[in-house]
Design a protein around this motif. Structure first.
Motif, PDB file in Angstrom:
ATOM      1  N   THR A  70       0.820  -1.220   0.000  1.00 19.91           N
ATOM      2  CA  THR A  70       0.000   0.000   0.000  1.00 19.91           C
ATOM      3  C   THR A  70       0.853   1.268   0.000  1.00 19.91           C
ATOM      4  O   THR A  70       0.322   2.368   0.118  1.00 19.91           O
ATOM      5  CB  THR A  70      -0.915   0.033   1.241  1.00 19.91           C
ATOM      6  OG1 THR A  70      -0.082  -0.010   2.412  1.00 19.91           O
ATOM      7  CG2 THR A  70      -1.871  -1.138   1.263  1.00 19.91           C
ATOM      8  N   THR A  71       2.172   1.102  -0.130  1.00 23.22           N
ATOM      9  CA  THR A  71       3.037   2.282   0.078  1.00 23.22           C
ATOM     10  C   THR A  71       2.763   3.402  -0.916  1.00 23.22           C
ATOM     11  O   THR A  71       2.708   4.568  -0.542  1.00 23.22           O
ATOM     12  CB  THR A  71       4.529   1.891   0.002  1.00 23.22           C
ATOM     13  OG1 THR A  71       4.710   1.037  -1.135  1.00 23.22           O
ATOM     14  CG2 THR A  71       4.971   1.162   1.251  1.00 23.22           C
ATOM     15  N   GLU A  72       2.556   3.040  -2.181  1.00 21.54           N
ATOM     16  CA  GLU A  72       2.318   4.098  -3.168  1.00 21.54           C
ATOM     17  C   GLU A  72       1.006   4.831  -2.910  1.00 21.54           C
ATOM     18  O   GLU A  72       0.931   6.051  -3.059  1.00 21.54           O
ATOM     19  CB  GLU A  72       2.285   3.485  -4.572  1.00 21.54           C
ATOM     20  CG  GLU A  72       3.564   3.709  -5.351  1.00 21.54           C
ATOM     21  CD  GLU A  72       3.362   3.315  -6.800  1.00 21.54           C
ATOM     22  OE1 GLU A  72       2.821   4.126  -7.557  1.00 21.54           O
ATOM     23  OE2 GLU A  72       3.720   2.155  -7.130  1.00 21.54           O
ATOM     24  N   ALA A  73       0.023   4.084  -2.528  1.00 19.04           N
ATOM     25  CA  ALA A  73      -1.274   4.702  -2.220  1.00 19.04           C
ATOM     26  C   ALA A  73      -1.145   5.656  -1.045  1.00 19.04           C
ATOM     27  O   ALA A  73      -1.712   6.750  -1.037  1.00 19.04           O
ATOM     28  CB  ALA A  73      -2.308   3.616  -1.919  1.00 19.04           C
ATOM     29  N   GLU A  74      -0.359   5.241  -0.058  1.00 16.73           N
ATOM     30  CA  GLU A  74      -0.184   6.099   1.123  1.00 16.73           C
ATOM     31  C   GLU A  74       0.489   7.409   0.750  1.00 16.73           C
ATOM     32  O   GLU A  74       0.228   8.445   1.349  1.00 16.73           O
ATOM     33  CB  GLU A  74       0.667   5.365   2.172  1.00 16.73           C
ATOM     34  CG  GLU A  74      -0.128   4.317   2.944  1.00 16.73           C
ATOM     35  CD  GLU A  74       0.768   3.295   3.624  1.00 16.73           C
ATOM     36  OE1 GLU A  74       1.820   3.697   4.173  1.00 16.73           O
ATOM     37  OE2 GLU A  74       0.420   2.104   3.592  1.00 16.73           O
ATOM     38  N   LYS A 135      -1.147  -2.636  -4.527  1.00 16.50           N
ATOM     39  CA  LYS A 135      -0.751  -3.816  -5.309  1.00 16.50           C
ATOM     40  C   LYS A 135      -0.849  -5.074  -4.455  1.00 16.50           C
ATOM     41  O   LYS A 135      -0.189  -5.198  -3.433  1.00 16.50           O
ATOM     42  CB  LYS A 135       0.670  -3.641  -5.818  1.00 16.50           C
ATOM     43  CG  LYS A 135       0.765  -2.581  -6.898  1.00 16.50           C
ATOM     44  CD  LYS A 135       2.170  -2.464  -7.469  1.00 16.50           C
ATOM     45  CE  LYS A 135       2.294  -1.197  -8.296  1.00 16.50           C
ATOM     46  NZ  LYS A 135       2.282   0.026  -7.440  1.00 16.50           N
ATOM     47  N   ALA A 136      -1.674  -5.974  -4.942  1.00 16.72           N
ATOM     48  CA  ALA A 136      -1.776  -7.269  -4.261  1.00 16.72           C
ATOM     49  C   ALA A 136      -1.169  -8.334  -5.170  1.00 16.72           C
ATOM     50  O   ALA A 136      -1.423  -8.348  -6.369  1.00 16.72           O
ATOM     51  CB  ALA A 136      -3.236  -7.590  -3.980  1.00 16.72           C
ATOM     52  N   VAL A 137      -0.348  -9.167  -4.576  1.00 14.76           N
ATOM     53  CA  VAL A 137       0.195 -10.308  -5.338  1.00 14.76           C
ATOM     54  C   VAL A 137      -0.390 -11.580  -4.725  1.00 14.76           C
ATOM     55  O   VAL A 137      -0.374 -11.758  -3.498  1.00 14.76           O
ATOM     56  CB  VAL A 137       1.735 -10.329  -5.271  1.00 14.76           C
ATOM     57  CG1 VAL A 137       2.278 -11.561  -6.011  1.00 14.76           C
ATOM     58  CG2 VAL A 137       2.303  -9.043  -5.870  1.00 14.76           C
ATOM     59  N   TYR A 138      -0.942 -12.411  -5.584  1.00  6.81           N
ATOM     60  CA  TYR A 138      -1.618 -13.610  -5.099  1.00  6.81           C
ATOM     61  C   TYR A 138      -0.938 -14.868  -5.594  1.00  6.81           C
ATOM     62  O   TYR A 138      -0.349 -14.887  -6.673  1.00  6.81           O
ATOM     63  CB  TYR A 138      -3.070 -13.644  -5.618  1.00  6.81           C
ATOM     64  CG  TYR A 138      -3.890 -12.428  -5.315  1.00  6.81           C
ATOM     65  CD1 TYR A 138      -4.465 -12.243  -4.060  1.00  6.81           C
ATOM     66  CD2 TYR A 138      -4.097 -11.455  -6.297  1.00  6.81           C
ATOM     67  CE1 TYR A 138      -5.233 -11.119  -3.799  1.00  6.81           C
ATOM     68  CE2 TYR A 138      -4.867 -10.330  -6.043  1.00  6.81           C
ATOM     69  CZ  TYR A 138      -5.423 -10.163  -4.792  1.00  6.81           C
ATOM     70  OH  TYR A 138      -6.182  -9.063  -4.524  1.00  6.81           O
ATOM     71  N   GLU A 139      -1.065 -15.907  -4.821  1.00 12.63           N
ATOM     72  CA  GLU A 139      -0.737 -17.249  -5.298  1.00 12.63           C
ATOM     73  C   GLU A 139      -2.078 -17.956  -5.479  1.00 12.63           C
ATOM     74  O   GLU A 139      -2.759 -18.303  -4.509  1.00 12.63           O
ATOM     75  CB  GLU A 139       0.105 -17.970  -4.240  1.00 12.63           C
ATOM     76  CG  GLU A 139       0.472 -19.387  -4.613  1.00 12.63           C
ATOM     77  CD  GLU A 139       0.912 -20.198  -3.387  1.00 12.63           C
ATOM     78  OE1 GLU A 139       1.176 -21.379  -3.544  1.00 12.63           O
ATOM     79  OE2 GLU A 139       0.954 -19.635  -2.278  1.00 12.63           O
ATOM     80  N   PRO A 140      -2.491 -18.107  -6.741  1.00 12.51           N
ATOM     81  CA  PRO A 140      -3.868 -18.572  -6.977  1.00 12.51           C
ATOM     82  C   PRO A 140      -4.090 -19.997  -6.475  1.00 12.51           C
ATOM     83  O   PRO A 140      -3.192 -20.837  -6.536  1.00 12.51           O
ATOM     84  CB  PRO A 140      -4.009 -18.521  -8.502  1.00 12.51           C
ATOM     85  CG  PRO A 140      -2.765 -17.902  -9.030  1.00 12.51           C
ATOM     86  CD  PRO A 140      -1.735 -17.900  -7.977  1.00 12.51           C
ATOM     87  N   LEU A 141      -5.269 -20.227  -5.980  1.00  8.90           N
ATOM     88  CA  LEU A 141      -5.716 -21.567  -5.594  1.00  8.90           C
ATOM     89  C   LEU A 141      -6.902 -21.906  -6.477  1.00  8.90           C
ATOM     90  O   LEU A 141      -7.619 -21.016  -6.920  1.00  8.90           O
ATOM     91  CB  LEU A 141      -6.162 -21.577  -4.117  1.00  8.90           C
ATOM     92  CG  LEU A 141      -5.093 -21.219  -3.079  1.00  8.90           C
ATOM     93  CD1 LEU A 141      -5.733 -20.954  -1.724  1.00  8.90           C
ATOM     94  CD2 LEU A 141      -4.079 -22.343  -2.986  1.00  8.90           C
ATOM     95  N   PRO A 142      -7.128 -23.194  -6.749  1.00 11.81           N
ATOM     96  CA  PRO A 142      -8.307 -23.529  -7.562  1.00 11.81           C
ATOM     97  C   PRO A 142      -9.582 -23.091  -6.859  1.00 11.81           C
ATOM     98  O   PRO A 142      -9.725 -23.283  -5.641  1.00 11.81           O
ATOM     99  CB  PRO A 142      -8.233 -25.052  -7.693  1.00 11.81           C
ATOM    100  CG  PRO A 142      -7.216 -25.509  -6.697  1.00 11.81           C
ATOM    101  CD  PRO A 142      -6.341 -24.354  -6.350  1.00 11.81           C
ATOM    102  N   ALA A 143     -10.475 -22.483  -7.617  1.00 11.57           N
ATOM    103  CA  ALA A 143     -11.700 -21.966  -7.019  1.00 11.57           C
ATOM    104  C   ALA A 143     -12.791 -23.029  -7.036  1.00 11.57           C
ATOM    105  O   ALA A 143     -12.835 -23.882  -7.918  1.00 11.57           O
ATOM    106  CB  ALA A 143     -12.170 -20.737  -7.781  1.00 11.57           C
TER     107      ALA A 143
END
Lengths: 771, 295, 153
Positions: A70-74, A135-143
């Motif tokens: 969130t640093t850029e948003a802040e 920016k969120a970085v995800y490790e996708p899991l099967p939905a």
């Protein structure tokens, strides 16, 4: 067989025949503010110096969160706060029954649109821009897209405890033996969809800290005290420091029963020390807001050769989505209605609340009632047809009577109303309409019936609603209670109840609704309990006030308690009407003595002491009933269903305000029409809800609605305030089945899945050679 | 929504407007009913908008021989109220009544529908069924394009960025012509078309036809004519079987997509049904021809 | 960039400064404290922001502020004259046509536009006139009743 706990009837002393203010169609107490646009909803409000908030939501449905930056948003000019889960001082979870949904997500995301961060900025555009910088970085899991997928052994697990959030098994008699002896057994599977509330005012609120350091949360909601508790729990502050106001709200229907914006607002207002406003936009409401539980129900039902029901074996699955919210109690309602109001000696109910990655299902008018009703009332229709019996005769034959023991060992009360309602539907002209030849050959007509049962309030859960009346010496009575009026009319109904109890004109009654600073805790506006709970509590309060005033009046009039009587705001000496005193003058005297002029009343809702094994709150003591007949015209070329007429005969007890009750029934039918024919939230492959606006998610317009006829069967509920039960949910419950049953008559094809969209209808017509 | 980064030009005359448009940077707006939604959803690429709403010279409905000339600012409500349009293009009026709802009809324009080039634009099938022309003006030139040549694809047209649609001319229907407009939506009002179809049938003698034009909306990237269905109608008795066949032929010419509103299969079935319904209504006396009592 | 726009609002001339592409709805609500038009969808689909623009019902979310120079706009607030409700406001209150109340001002304005141009509408015309307004509480029959009541007075 449990007994109803002894209850002192609040209204007993003041019950009377021939009312002055009850059974009358007063205009809504806030009608003038509403029709002139004067009323300020919280989304209309502005506070000097307020910030604008937005919620950063996940763009994946199921994933591990690797980083959230969130640093850029802040750093963005004009941004005053960016909060994540680290900024939640108390419990980072909410949920009306079991708090299992993160206030701000961490570790794992379980639905598309899960809130992960909050932004407050000087203006809306800056807040919006800041969202784009997170920016969120995800490790996708099967939905997990559906219950069918979720129930497979190899399905990804949403929660550590697995994908079944709740399982219940209720047994009575021996279904398996009954099936062996049965004349006819049918087994059918029914499905219903996710319905969105689509209130016109999305989730919205405003929060600020006042000069005393108290946190004020003004947000459309359905239970200010539960909101207050949930806010305090997540902020780790004393509930005493939190004030919640829930009135007014631009519609709710269950979708604002659990918290939406409240905790987020509280976090931001506390952090920034500024007033903060948060209004979800329409798409966000579609993605982040609640919806009705989709259902998958299999019924195996048997009758004897005489057409009497022998057994009903039900397997119920409700899709609660990523978290439970009201899921456990929604499931209870499906359990409670799945045998209808019928006498069935052998019952098995296997009920399951299932996790998927489909948003969060929660309360929606009727809870699990419309889902269960669609199954059982479709089954009753098919059974009658197979038995070559009239659908009304078949139902009447199996309908429980007063004094019968119901499916949960409960004593069936006041069954005369539904018997009368159903019998009278036979005379409805709609049955004849189905027989007339339509003018165009591709149009087919049909008429269908369904009946409904739905409990009032929380069943066996202890419920002690408290309300108050306050005597204002300048000549008004303040009525204070917390169940919010979001359009159903409880403010008006309660004003009438107090006017009746105190024999005072309506213009002397002032309602203060759903403000925890003033209104005592009457609980939620949900489960059709508003009038029943606050109305009863107000009657207790009115009695207390009159008792106290009577003593004071006796002193003043130099008489005795028994020597005086009360009428229309005055106490007078019996037989000597020249000597009297008004309650407002007495109030001045009491105030001079420093006495409180506010009288609280608590009502103990009648209940069975224990829930039936396997359930949370089944059964209820008080049920409402409805019988509905719908007539439709089916266009066999386009699959379009034109619902022409809906007649509803309802048993809601004594009717406090016939106009408001009728309009509420009509509104429930219209929402039921959407559930039956057009409304369905659709997800894409990424589990993102795709139809979140009014052109893609089809809520009925004026041009879609049937001609409606609503009649109330004359009944009197002895536990209700002036004989009233509840009513909000009963009109929506039977709509789906009555329309599907009409469609069967029109087309010869039975539909086991809602909604009956043109595409779904036409496709099956073609499959069955009826197109 | 980043509303602050748009510049809006609001000229008072057509020539001023064409001058602003000459470098092709601005997006013309008539009523704004489409553009405002796109602005909200951040879908507008242009940062310059050309607001036509003050150009009074663009608001007219004129009788011009075989055509009705409709200015670019003329709204659907104007068309619905126009005696001229009711008399000579009732199929357009029937379609106009199904555009959104009153509030949209009061703002939305026929030219805007053409300019926006959505295959689901409800005003478009009648233009194909009757024969219409689109007038494009730029500072340097002026041309009229047949409606059938105007659209290239979804939201793609032959309009150059420096050109402005200033007028849509609608060919008048003839007394005795039959017509229908059918829209299948998910709601009875204020709905987007799943499919729509407009038809004009020119009679040879009683209930046989020498000319037929059927135009279908929302079944292809642009509105398309159902040519084989049209051919099948000509010079024969429209028996029930025949009408069903015409519906089937129309459906075979449709190449709709599946989206969240409906499947392609449904759209094809619905087109067949809508065409059959319209023909049935004509043949069985539910519909009057142009200049008949229905006008 | 902001522009200055001047128009007549509820009978009084007002002048506002706003980004030129800002919607009339947002200008009314954010800059002029006229909050009866509601942002139910901001896409012209729900009708809750309906106002009268030169006498016609329009969804103010789809009108750019740049388009209203010197135009006449009426909102629900403006219909109350000297403390007296407009007949349609009164009728909707009496007939139960307002439940939660959020969509109500939009219905009032759609009905007002109809009654102004057509004081004695048929039922079909009434239905058409409010078919662009969504009421999720489902008070539709009561709204029709209210309009009929005014039409019959």
């Amino acid at each position: 067989m449990p007994e109803v706990e002894a209850v002192k009837l609040a209204s007993e002393e003041i019950l009377q025949q021939g009312y002055s203010y009850i059974n009358r169609s007063y205009q809504r107490v806030d009608a003038l503010d509403k029709v002139t646009g004067k009323i300020k909803f919280f989304s209309d409000m502005k506070i000097e110096g307020m910030l604008f908030a937005r919620v950063f939501r996940s763009s994946v449905a199921h994933a591990n969160i690797v980083t959230l930056d969130t640093t850029e948003a802040e750093r963005l000019q004009g941004v005053r706060a960016v909060l994540t889960y680290k900024d939640v001082p108390g419990l980072n979870a909410y949920g009306a029954i079991i708090p299992d949904a993160p206030v701000l997500g961490y570790g794992k995301v379980r639905f598309y649109g899960e809130p992960l961060a909050l932004v407050a900025a000087d203006d809306q555009e800056t807040a919006e821009k800041a969202l784009g910088l997170i920016k969120a970085v995800y490790e996708p899991l099967p939905a997990v897209h559906s219950m069918d997928e979720s129930l497979k052994p190899e399905a990804p697990k949403l929660h550590d405890r697995g994908n079944i959030a709740r399982h219940a098994l209720i047994l009575k008699g021996d279904v398996d033996r009954a099936f062996k002896d049965a004349h006819l057994t049918l087994e059918r599977t029914y499905r219903t969809q996710s319905q969105k509330h689509m209130f016109l005012e999305p989730e919205a609120g405003i929060a600020y800290t006042d000069e005393l350091g108290n946190l004020n949360i003004l947000a459309g909601g359905q239970n200010p005290y539960r909101d207050k508790m949930q806010v305090a729990r997540s902020l780790n502050i004393s509930p005493e420091k939190v004030r919640v106001i829930n009135y007014p709200a631009g519609g709710a229907f269950g979708g604002k029963d659990d918290v939406t914006v409240q905790i987020h607002l509280a976090l931001l207002a506390t952090k920034t020390k500024r007033p903060v406003k948060l209004v979800w936009n329409r798409e966000e409401s579609g993605i982040g807001g609640f919806h009705r539980h989709p259902s998958l129900i299999t019924l195996k039902t048997a009758v004897n050769d005489d057409g009497r029901l022998l057994a009903n074996d039900s397997h119920i699955y409700l899709d609660t989505g990523a978290y439970q919210s009201f899921g456990p109690t929604v499931l209870d309602v499906t359990i409670e209605v799945i045998n209808g109001p019928y006498l069935i000696p052998n019952i098995r109910i296997d009920a399951n609340l299932v996790y998927t990655n489909n948003g969060i299902s929660s309360a929606f008018r009727g809870f699990g009632g419309p889902q269960g009703n669609f199954a059982i009332e479709s089954m009753m229709d098919e059974m009658a047809e197979e038995m070559k019996m009239d659908p009304i005769d078949f139902r009447l034959k199996n309908l429980a009577k007063s004094g019968d023991i119901g499916p949960f060992g409960n004593s069936m009360r006041n069954m005369e109303g539904i018997h009368e309602a159903l019998s009278r539907l036979r005379n409805s002209p709609l049955w004849q309409l189905g027989k007339e030849l339509p003018p165009k050959p591709w149009i087919r007509r049909g008429t269908g019936v369904a009946i409904a049962i739905k409990g009032v309030g929380f069943g066996t859960i202890p419920d002690y609603p408290t309300a108050a009346v306050e005597l204002l010496p300048q000549g008004k009575i303040k009525v204070l209670f917390s169940n919010p009026d979001y359009g159903q009319g409880v403010n008006t109904g309660n004003a009438q109840i107090v006017a009746e109890a105190l024999d005072l004109p309506m213009n002397e009654i002032e309602v203060v609704n759903a403000d925890t600073q003033y209104s005592p805790d009457t609980g939620s506006s949900s489960a059709s309990r508003g009038t029943f709970t606050s109305g009863n509590a107000l009657l207790v309060a009115c009695n207390k006030m009159l008792d106290r005033l009577r003593m004071e009046a006796a002193l003043y009039l130099e008489s005795t308690r028994d020597g005086i009587e009360y009428a229309s705001g005055r106490f007078l000496i019996k037989g000597n009407e020249s000597k009297s005193v008004s309650i407002y003058d007495l109030a001045k005297g009491l105030r001079a003595k420093g006495e409180t002029l506010k009288f609280e009343g608590t009502f103990e809702v009648p209940r069975y002491p224990e829930p039936v094994k396997g359930t949370l709150e089944v059964p209820h003591v008080v049920y409402m009933y409805g019988a509905m007949v719908s007539s439709i015209e089916l266009n066999t070329l386009t699959g379009y269903l034109d619902v022409k007429n809906v007649d509803l005969m309802a048993d809601i007890g004594n009717v406090i305000n016939p106009l408001l009750a009728t309009t509420q029934c009509e509104g429930g039918i219209v929402q039921g029409l959407g559930f039956a024919t057009s409304e369905e939230l659709v997800y894409n492959q990424d589990e993102k809800p795709m139809n979140t606006n009014y052109t893609t998610y089809i809520v009925p317009s004026i041009a879609d609605i049937p001609k409606m006829y609503v009649e109330f069967i004359k009944t009197y509920e002895q536990y209700g305030p002036y004989g009233a039960k509840g009513m909000a949910e009963i009109p929506i419950v039977p709509v789906g089945a009555s329309i599907a049953n009409a469609l069967k008559q029109a087309s010869g094809v039975r539909y086991y899945q809602l909604p009956l969209t043109p595409g779904r209808v036409l496709s099956k017509l073609h499959d069955q050679g009826q197109g | 929504m980043k509303v602050s980064h748009y510049t809006v030009h609001s000229p008072r005359t057509i020539s001023e407007a064409l001058n602003i448009l000459k470098d092709g940077a601005a997006r013309p707006i008539a009523g704004g009913t489409d553009v405002m939604v796109q602005i909200k959803d951040d879908l507008v690429k242009e940062t310059e908008l050309l607001n036509l709403s003050y150009i009074m010279d663009l608001n007219y409905i004129r009788d011009d021989g075989d055509f009705i000339r409709v200015g670019a600012l003329t709204t659907y409500s104007d068309l619905i109220r126009s005696r001229l349009v009711n008399e000579y293009s009732p199929v357009l009026v029937e379609a106009a009544r199904t555009v959104g709802a009153v509030q949209i009809q009061n703002r939305g324009t026929l030219a805007g529908n053409v300019g926006n080039a959505s295959p689901a634009g409800d005003g478009l099938p009648p233009l194909f069924a009757t024969g219409a022309k689109v007038k494009l003006q730029s500072e340097a030139s002026e041309r009229e394009v047949d409606i059938g040549d105007y659209f290239l694809g979804v939201r793609k047209t032959v309009r150059q960025p420096n050109e402005l649609i200033t007028e849509v001319s609608v060919r008048k229907m003839k007394p005795g012509d039959y017509y229908f407009f059918k829209k299948i939506g998910l709601r009875s009002a204020n709905a987007i078309s799943l499919v729509s179809v407009a038809a004009v049938l020119v009679p040879a003698e009683v209930l046989t036809f020498k000319e037929a034009r059927i135009a279908m909306g929302a079944v292809a990237p642009t509105v398309i004519r159902a040519k084989s269905a049209e051919a099948a109608i000509l010079n024969c008795q429209l028996t029930d079987e025949k009408m069903k066949e015409v519906g089937r032929l129309a459906s075979e010419e449709a190449h709709p997509i599946t989206d969240i509103r409906a499947t392609a299969e449904y759209r094809k079935q619905a087109i067949a049904g809508a065409v059959y319904e319209g023909l049935y209504e004509i043949v069985n006396g539910f519909r009057s021809p142009v200049n008949g009592s229905s006008v | 960039m902001e522009i200055e726009v001047s128009f007549v609002l509820n009978g009084k001339r007002v002048t506002v400064k706003a980004p030129p592409a800002k919607s009339l709805l947002r200008v009314l609500r954010e800059d002029l404290d006229i909050t009866s038009p509601k942002p139910g969808c901001e896409a012209g689909e729900c009708g809750a922001c309906t106002v009268l623009l030169d006498g016609k019902a329009v969804t103010s979310c789809l009108v750019m502020i740049s388009q209203v120079q010197d135009r006449e706009i009426w909102t629900d607030e403006g219909l109350v004259k000297d403390g007296q409700l407009d007949p349609i406001q009164k009728a909707i209150a009496e007939e139960g046509g307002s439940q939660c109340g959020y969509c109500t001002p939009g219905f009032v304005m759609s009905a007002k536009a109809l009654l102004n141009s057509n004081p004695h509408p048929t039922e079909k015309e009434i239905v058409e006139s409010i078919s662009g307004n969504i009421c999720r509480c489902g008070a539709y029959p009561r709204l029709v009743q209210a309009i009929k009541k005014v039409a019959n007075e």
